[in-house]
Design a protein around this motif. Sequence first.
Motif, mmCIF file in Angstrom:
data_model
loop_
_atom_site.group_PDB
_atom_site.id
_atom_site.type_symbol
_atom_site.label_atom_id
_atom_site.label_comp_id
_atom_site.label_asym_id
_atom_site.label_seq_id
_atom_site.Cartn_x
_atom_site.Cartn_y
_atom_site.Cartn_z
ATOM 1 N N HIS A 8 68.855 118.063 57.686
ATOM 2 C CA HIS A 8 69.249 118.039 58.575
ATOM 3 C C HIS A 8 70.281 117.450 58.915
ATOM 4 C CE1 HIS A 8 70.560 117.997 62.974
ATOM 5 N NE2 HIS A 8 69.612 116.174 63.352
ATOM 6 N N LEU A 9 70.690 116.431 58.319
ATOM 7 C CA LEU A 9 71.412 115.117 58.889
ATOM 8 C C LEU A 9 72.357 115.571 57.581
ATOM 9 C CD1 LEU A 9 69.397 111.551 58.596
ATOM 10 C CD2 LEU A 9 70.665 112.904 60.524
ATOM 11 N N ASN A 10 72.212 116.230 56.577
ATOM 12 C CA ASN A 10 73.493 116.262 55.452
ATOM 13 C C ASN A 10 74.058 117.515 56.175
ATOM 14 O OD1 ASN A 10 74.117 116.170 52.464
ATOM 15 N ND2 ASN A 10 73.678 117.954 52.468
ATOM 16 N N ASP A 11 73.068 118.565 56.303
ATOM 17 C CA ASP A 11 73.547 120.066 56.244
ATOM 18 C C ASP A 11 74.437 119.737 58.241
ATOM 19 O OD1 ASP A 11 72.944 120.432 54.000
ATOM 20 O OD2 ASP A 11 70.666 121.569 54.598
ATOM 21 N N ASP A 12 73.717 119.661 58.405
ATOM 22 C CA ASP A 12 74.081 119.675 60.262
ATOM 23 C C ASP A 12 74.672 118.966 60.359
ATOM 24 O OD1 ASP A 12 72.601 122.258 60.197
ATOM 25 O OD2 ASP A 12 71.403 121.399 61.135
ATOM 26 N N ILE A 13 74.555 117.080 60.583
ATOM 27 C CA ILE A 13 75.457 116.292 60.991
ATOM 28 C C ILE A 13 77.123 116.195 60.102
ATOM 29 C CG2 ILE A 13 75.732 114.157 61.935
ATOM 30 C CD1 ILE A 13 74.353 115.959 63.599
ATOM 31 N N LEU A 14 75.941 115.524 58.993
ATOM 32 C CA LEU A 14 77.595 114.800 58.276
ATOM 33 C C LEU A 14 78.671 116.607 57.332
ATOM 34 C CD1 LEU A 14 79.286 113.464 55.964
ATOM 35 C CD2 LEU A 14 77.429 114.113 54.263
ATOM 36 N N PHE A 15 77.954 117.923 57.273
ATOM 37 C CA PHE A 15 78.969 118.584 56.634
ATOM 38 C C PHE A 15 79.531 118.652 58.566
ATOM 39 C CE2 PHE A 15 77.684 117.360 52.847
ATOM 40 C CZ PHE A 15 78.956 117.436 52.269
ATOM 41 N N GLY A 16 78.098 119.495 58.846
ATOM 42 C CA GLY A 16 78.379 120.457 60.599
ATOM 43 C C GLY A 16 78.946 119.792 61.544
ATOM 44 N N GLU A 17 79.089 118.548 61.623
ATOM 45 C CA GLU A 17 79.551 118.361 62.592
ATOM 46 C C GLU A 17 80.637 117.114 62.487
ATOM 47 O OE1 GLU A 17 77.267 116.108 65.607
ATOM 48 O OE2 GLU A 17 75.761 117.835 65.678
ATOM 49 N N VAL A 18 81.002 116.202 61.161
ATOM 50 C CA VAL A 18 82.075 115.041 60.205
ATOM 51 C C VAL A 18 82.772 115.963 60.310
ATOM 52 C CG1 VAL A 18 82.266 113.334 59.315
ATOM 53 C CG2 VAL A 18 79.895 112.972 60.341
ATOM 54 N N TRP A 19 82.806 116.250 59.220
ATOM 55 C CA TRP A 19 83.613 117.761 58.079
ATOM 56 C C TRP A 19 84.740 118.892 58.847
ATOM 57 C CZ3 TRP A 19 85.733 117.482 53.442
ATOM 58 C CH2 TRP A 19 85.088 116.466 51.949
ATOM 59 N N ASN A 20 83.585 118.819 59.748
ATOM 60 C CA ASN A 20 84.136 120.203 60.674
ATOM 61 C C ASN A 20 85.338 119.364 62.210
ATOM 62 O OD1 ASN A 20 83.962 123.016 59.936
ATOM 63 N ND2 ASN A 20 81.475 122.105 60.217
ATOM 64 N N GLU A 21 84.709 117.953 62.211
ATOM 65 C CA GLU A 21 86.047 117.184 63.079
ATOM 66 C C GLU A 21 87.478 117.485 63.139
ATOM 67 O OE1 GLU A 21 88.021 115.241 65.701
ATOM 68 O OE2 GLU A 21 86.360 115.189 65.709
ATOM 69 N N ALA A 22 88.184 118.052 64.355
ATOM 70 C CA ALA A 22 89.331 118.136 63.613
ATOM 71 C C ALA A 22 90.594 117.015 63.664
ATOM 72 C CB ALA A 22 89.840 119.047 65.207
ATOM 73 N N ALA A 23 89.889 116.237 64.005
ATOM 74 C CA ALA A 23 90.988 115.065 63.868
ATOM 75 C C ALA A 23 91.866 114.707 62.517
ATOM 76 C CB ALA A 23 90.435 113.874 64.760
ATOM 77 N N ILE A 24 91.021 115.172 61.264
ATOM 78 C CA ILE A 24 92.189 114.869 60.070
ATOM 79 C C ILE A 24 91.276 115.635 59.004
ATOM 80 C CG2 ILE A 24 91.085 113.427 58.045
ATOM 81 C CD1 ILE A 24 89.766 111.603 60.175
ATOM 82 N N ASP A 25 92.441 116.319 58.400
ATOM 83 C CA ASP A 25 92.548 117.772 58.168
ATOM 84 C C ASP A 25 91.229 117.351 56.371
ATOM 85 O OD1 ASP A 25 93.965 117.425 55.640
ATOM 86 O OD2 ASP A 25 95.858 116.622 56.914
ATOM 87 N N VAL A 26 90.870 118.989 55.835
ATOM 88 C CA VAL A 26 89.588 118.935 54.957
ATOM 89 C C VAL A 26 90.010 118.061 53.945
ATOM 90 C CG1 VAL A 26 88.831 120.394 53.447
ATOM 91 C CG2 VAL A 26 88.969 120.787 56.907
ATOM 92 N N LYS A 27 92.190 118.016 53.495
ATOM 93 C CA LYS A 27 92.582 117.793 52.315
ATOM 94 C C LYS A 27 92.405 116.396 51.889
ATOM 95 C CE LYS A 27 96.632 117.783 49.860
ATOM 96 N NZ LYS A 27 98.025 118.258 49.317
ATOM 97 N N THR A 28 92.637 115.630 53.765
ATOM 98 C CA THR A 28 92.643 114.295 53.663
ATOM 99 C C THR A 28 91.339 113.832 53.567
ATOM 100 O OG1 THR A 28 94.342 114.743 55.054
ATOM 101 C CG2 THR A 28 93.194 112.699 55.307
#
Length: 107
Positions: free
Chosen positions: A23-43
């Motif tokens: 849950h932490l890996n899929d929903d929090i790390l990737f679901g929330e942190v990786w989808n946070e808009a303040a930093i682009d995905v490439k960065t």
Amino acid sequence: MAEKIVQTAGREQLGDFAPAFAHLNDDILFGEVWNEAAIDVKTKCIITVVSLMAQGITDSSLSYHLQNAKNNGVTREEIAAIITHATMYCGWPKGWAVFRLAKEIWK
């Protein structure tokens, strides 16, 4: 807005054994942190590669994140410059190890 990042590896690989970690890996790390808009995905990809490099992690997780960086627009020239720069702070052997993986991914 960029396409939403969805990850299922945690549940697929550890869901039965460690559901809280999955849950932490899929929903929090990737679901929330990786989808946070303040930093682009490439960065985010660059930060992740350098963070793994700094720790000396050169297993399949680094290969995954190098491929992810390539898929998100990091060029061969950029990754070479990133690894070279990070080598000065992380250590020469770590640089060599990451270059071996990156060379395969950007061939």
